[in-house]
Design a protein around this motif. Structure first.
Motif, PDB file in Angstrom:
ATOM      1  N   SER A 261      -6.906  -4.479  -4.793  1.00  0.00           N
ATOM      2  CA  SER A 261      -8.187  -4.933  -4.615  1.00  0.00           C
ATOM      3  C   SER A 261      -8.388  -6.383  -4.609  1.00  0.00           C
ATOM      4  N   GLN A 262      -7.219  -7.213  -5.341  1.00  0.00           N
ATOM      5  CA  GLN A 262      -7.304  -8.517  -5.416  1.00  0.00           C
ATOM      6  C   GLN A 262      -6.641  -9.151  -3.956  1.00  0.00           C
ATOM      7  N   ASN A 263      -5.687  -8.392  -3.598  1.00  0.00           N
ATOM      8  CA  ASN A 263      -4.639  -8.699  -2.846  1.00  0.00           C
ATOM      9  C   ASN A 263      -5.037  -8.347  -1.184  1.00  0.00           C
TER      10      ASN A 263
ATOM     11  N   SER B  43       1.653 -11.896  -4.732  1.00  0.00           N
ATOM     12  CA  SER B  43       0.854 -10.597  -4.356  1.00  0.00           C
ATOM     13  C   SER B  43       1.480  -9.690  -5.322  1.00  0.00           C
TER      14      SER B  43
ATOM     15  N   LEU C  61      -0.257  -8.535  -8.227  1.00  0.00           N
ATOM     16  CA  LEU C  61      -1.869  -8.406  -8.041  1.00  0.00           C
ATOM     17  C   LEU C  61      -2.040  -6.988  -7.773  1.00  0.00           C
TER      18      LEU C  61
ATOM     19  N   ASP D 132      -7.395   1.619  -8.144  1.00  0.00           N
ATOM     20  CA  ASP D 132      -6.835   0.277  -7.577  1.00  0.00           C
ATOM     21  C   ASP D 132      -5.348   0.737  -7.387  1.00  0.00           C
TER      22      ASP D 132
END
Lengths: 355, 355, 355, 355
Positions: free
Chosen positions: B263-265, B257, B260, A207
């Motif tokens: 993968s979340q953003n 963001s 983050l 990530d």
């Protein structure tokens, strides 16, 4: 246009896997001595491949100066520098034509350029284009420094780990100098380990992670800038959003000031050593778009690198069906440390354009 | 320069207590019908004197159109509108020449213009200059609307009271329409009372309060904008920082963001009704500086009005000693509600300039 | 700024005897196929060393394309081309630092750049800088041609020898094509010998000779351009005066029309094949700054090359006394034949910027 | 755009028979005293109705200053002036919608604006728009004068009657002053009668006549301007072609120099009173786009007024057939005398923008 500035014109060209990238800098006055070692130091700060926070793509990125400098002195003609692209592994990116990477410009560039853009390595949208920006900034900042204006930034946060902020009423030159030469720029250097752990954790999870950068300009006298569309905030903001991955900017207290009362947010004036200063600096050194003589301070938000190795949902533009994507190739789990020099460089361009 | 735009040129002129203020709008194509009632509605949203959140200076601010419109249709020539200044009480401001108001441009303008600027009512730095901005925006947005592009904002917060955010993947036209006509624009209208209380509390304390405004653009097709200095973020940011009191801007998740993971953003792509959309919209509808077809969303931070009736520390530029100041005259305890239409107007100018 | 254009940005960089010269062309849309042979043909027309009218400095001037083209198709990113300087004999110019050449920029550049400019070979003021201009023009004209717009010029006069003018109401494509590929472009080819004699006579006298170039644009539809500062004449004029040695420009009848009555100069309208045309074309295809659908025609005056081998009076900037100068080195007795392609190239840039 | 300048922004707005015309001048520094009588003198020189060379439309054209001046001193904010349209007889022009006047912008504006432009009195293309240009120029030239820079023009020719040229190496201030205040500006005043006869003859023939204007700038120090697109010629040319009816421009010897040898055209340098000057001034004071300290001189060609009372051939855009037209209404048989102040005004704008 890839062109920035009114009094200067900074043109950035190139594609990540094309023949070369570079910059043309128009509007630099004649007669300034440029120390090329300082330029290379700035470019090294941005260059990838230094450690695990960065992509392993370790190329030279040597700036070939085509014009505008003679015996290390600016001639007044536009300065052109070209950086050849030598270490490109285009094979990695072949499937991106069909499968746009989430968070990247692949899809929007595909629409805008109707599929004709150079997709390899991100093409003209690649973070690699920030190398000539740092080159240009290194020229600007050396000239600004000769006028007593210093620019430095630091990693304000990575994920949830935060550095201290600048003390906006009192930033000494030694701190500015240390930060502006550092490759992992922190005010509180004890936070380096925690930040590196945050990045490493993201990397181990296939990530990436975002962060913020705070930047300061010291030595700018009062009276620079102007009202409305002539303001310093607008000029710097335009410069910052020219950097890929920047998604927000705030000056002084910024979004925090939106929660405050006027009595808390206003910066009281006082005379100090015969000079008008403010007791606090919530406005980030800018009132009515014009510098007040205090340090300019601002923060930018850097989104997490969109290239991650986790499987992601996307579309297939050829089959016109939903699809899955695993981005291969080399990418940074966190670009924030490298981006500090880019933020400083574009700040230098903005300040130079205002003077 | 008080000039905004590349394809358009928006020139704003005037001083708060001079003969008049206005705008010249160059670059509006011929043949568009302009509904003057809609223009006046927008100007009414910005106008002061509607209720206790605003200054009691209740003037007409009627826009006299000098050129560019014939029988309500654009002629292709520059549109000039002049708003005469009729209700000015300049006596209120006489001591400001010596005692700059904290948080205001008095001091920086004094330095820049060497004391020659018109200080009365804030002169060229007055919030009153936003009236011609709203006029211009009302022209732009009507033309954009004819192309299916809608712009609306709402009071995202005042002090600590927050409205709901736009659902960035799904903003319906009826909400956009309601907000864009409201004089206290809220998604969750139940928050109005709490917000008014927050403003009233500040007013009772002889103080002021800041806030944030969220703005959305719907109907903008994918492929608008460009990389680097050509991006939508840079264009909108430049427009927003042309508005006095704006101290920050963030697109999509913005500063959030930065905390983050990628993968979340990242916003996953999918096909929906045969069209490429994103499942989330953390990027605020912009990737690589280019629209992706989703709504554009961003927030701006508005600092608390610097004019407060509390005694403040300042300097006396004539005696060159520290001094105290109590700002008299008429001022808003909170400009956020009125600023919504200004944010929308400058957004319209920015989008118009991009097309 | 060495930058031309609003919708495009053409940046020219380089110094005659520096590392390289080149152009960055921003604003070329994606998806256009560029025939590199046609580019090289245009560059060959401008290149020196073809015959006795030109300087013997015979270098390759090969344009290295760094970006913006992929497999011969424009990508939408800025196009950068670099031409390396390989054949430079800087020794020739050493005494110019002290003794400015009459008619040259040596003195004015010395004043402007305070002696820091690169004087070798004329530096940034060298006619050599027109090579990247021709490169850029060759890109623009190919795209214009795909839209049915043709550009061609011819040597209208050298000294007192005159070519025929274009028939401005009827210019056929075969003439345009022939001229635009010719290295000694004449409508009446029988004048070539007389013109070459004029040049040779000047050369034998260690002197040089000036001339005029007429240029036409065909296929431009009516309605392009605009009033006041938006006009075609202003745009083309700005482009032409960007070419070193141009000292005058006139559109249509130009200076001749100043002697005429309105009834002689006005171009009567008529319908021809269902289309509005004019019976004459004294206005050069432009009314109110806007194209009327007839061919655009204009003439530029090219002064005689200032570098001559005759002894001339000048000053010595070091001794601050009057002095004599004999310019050595390689120079053209007449640049007019080579300048035709440069005039066409800048015309292409101007027209491209207007569309 | 109706906008001129880089460092300044001059916006011209208005239509001949609309509500008003005017200018916004952005970029004028604070603190300059403006003598309004001198402004009105310049506007009177341009104003119609003085004698038989001009249109009888005798209106006041009083400039209402809305902003940017306080007690006669520039405030640094944009200067806006509005001139109301009071004496308009729109009925005269009704048939022009169908029958475009030869030599006018009627047809090209019809195409560009698809019939939506304000045709009355020429609309935005009217020579009346030069009134705010003269206003702006009167501001610029007063500030330039305070820096020792003077600008003056004269009627160089009307039809075949010629005035003497400036002696370009020696223009004294008293001549400059006399010309810059004259309403029929001539170096050799004995030519006034012949010129008036030339105009009167055209008028009696229901016709019009063209002419040329020569303009000089004195007191501009060496080193102003720049190479390529930064040159003085390009800047002045762009300004001149912003004036309706200008069809050509030449600097120094201009088109004459195209017939000369280099040895005839080059201006030899010499020291005079310790200063570098040139013995001749064929280059019009500009070398390599940069001032050399000698007077700047140039000529512009003004076409004969296209509005003539003779019957002319034209088309009927409604019936799509050939037709005849007799232009009624008020028009000048010769605009050259009035245009002198306009040429001077735009020269002032260009020089101001260069500094």
């Amino acid at each position: 246009m890839g062109t920035f500035g009114n009094k200067i014109k900074l043109s950035i060209f190139g594609e990540s896997h094309g023949n070369g990238i570079g910059a043309v800098i128009d509007g630099v006055p004649a007669g300034y001595t440029i120390d090329m070692d300082k330029v290379l130091l700035q470019m090294a700060r941005r260059a990838p491949g230094k450690d695990k926070t960065a992509t392993p793509r370790a190329e030279k990125d040597f700036p070939n100066i085509k014009s505008g400098l003679l015996n290390g002195i600016t001639t007044g003609a536009p300065i052109c520098c070209v950086i050849d692209n030598t270490n490109t592994q285009s094979g990695d990116y072949s499937n991106l034509l069909a499968l746009p990477r989430p968070g990247h410009s692949d899809y929007t560039a595909f629409v805008k350029y109707e599929g004709n853009n150079d997709i390899r390595g991100g093409g003209h949208f690649s973070g690699r284009l920030t190398a000539p920006i740092v080159f240009a900034g290194a020229i600007f900042r050396q000239i600004l420094q000769q006028k007593g204006i210093n620019i430095a930034g630091h990693i304000s946060s990575i994920g949830k780990v935060q550095d201290k902020d600048f003390d906006p009423v009192n930033i000494d030159n030694s701190l500015m100098e240390r930060l502006s030469e550092s490759s992992f720029a922190l005010i509180d250097q004890s936070k380096e380990d925690l930040m590196r752990q945050e990045v490493e954790a993201a990397r181990m999870d296939l990530d990436s992670i975002g962060g913020t950068i705070e930047c300061a300009v010291t030595g700018l006298k009062a009276g620079i800038g102007g009202p409305l569309f002539d303001g310093i905030e607008g000029k710097i903001a335009q410069a910052m959003f020219g950097i890929p991955a920047v998604k927000g900017i705030e000056f002084g207290k910024g979004f925090e000031s939106a929660k405050l009362r006027g009595s808390q947010n206003n910066d009281a004036f006082e005379y100090k050593d015969g000079k008008v200063v403010t007791k606090t600096n919530n406005c980030g050194g800018i009132l009515g778009g014009i510098s007040n003589g205090m340090p300019i301070t601002f923060k930018v938000a850097i989104k997490p690198t969109p290239s991650i190795s986790k499987e992601q949902d996307t579309v297939n533009l050829q089959t016109k069906e939903n699809d899955k994507l695993v981005v291969k190739g080399r990418h940074d789990p966190c670009i924030v440390p490298r981006a500090v020099s880019v933020v400083e460089a574009m700040t230098a361009a903005a300040i130079f354009d205002l003077l």
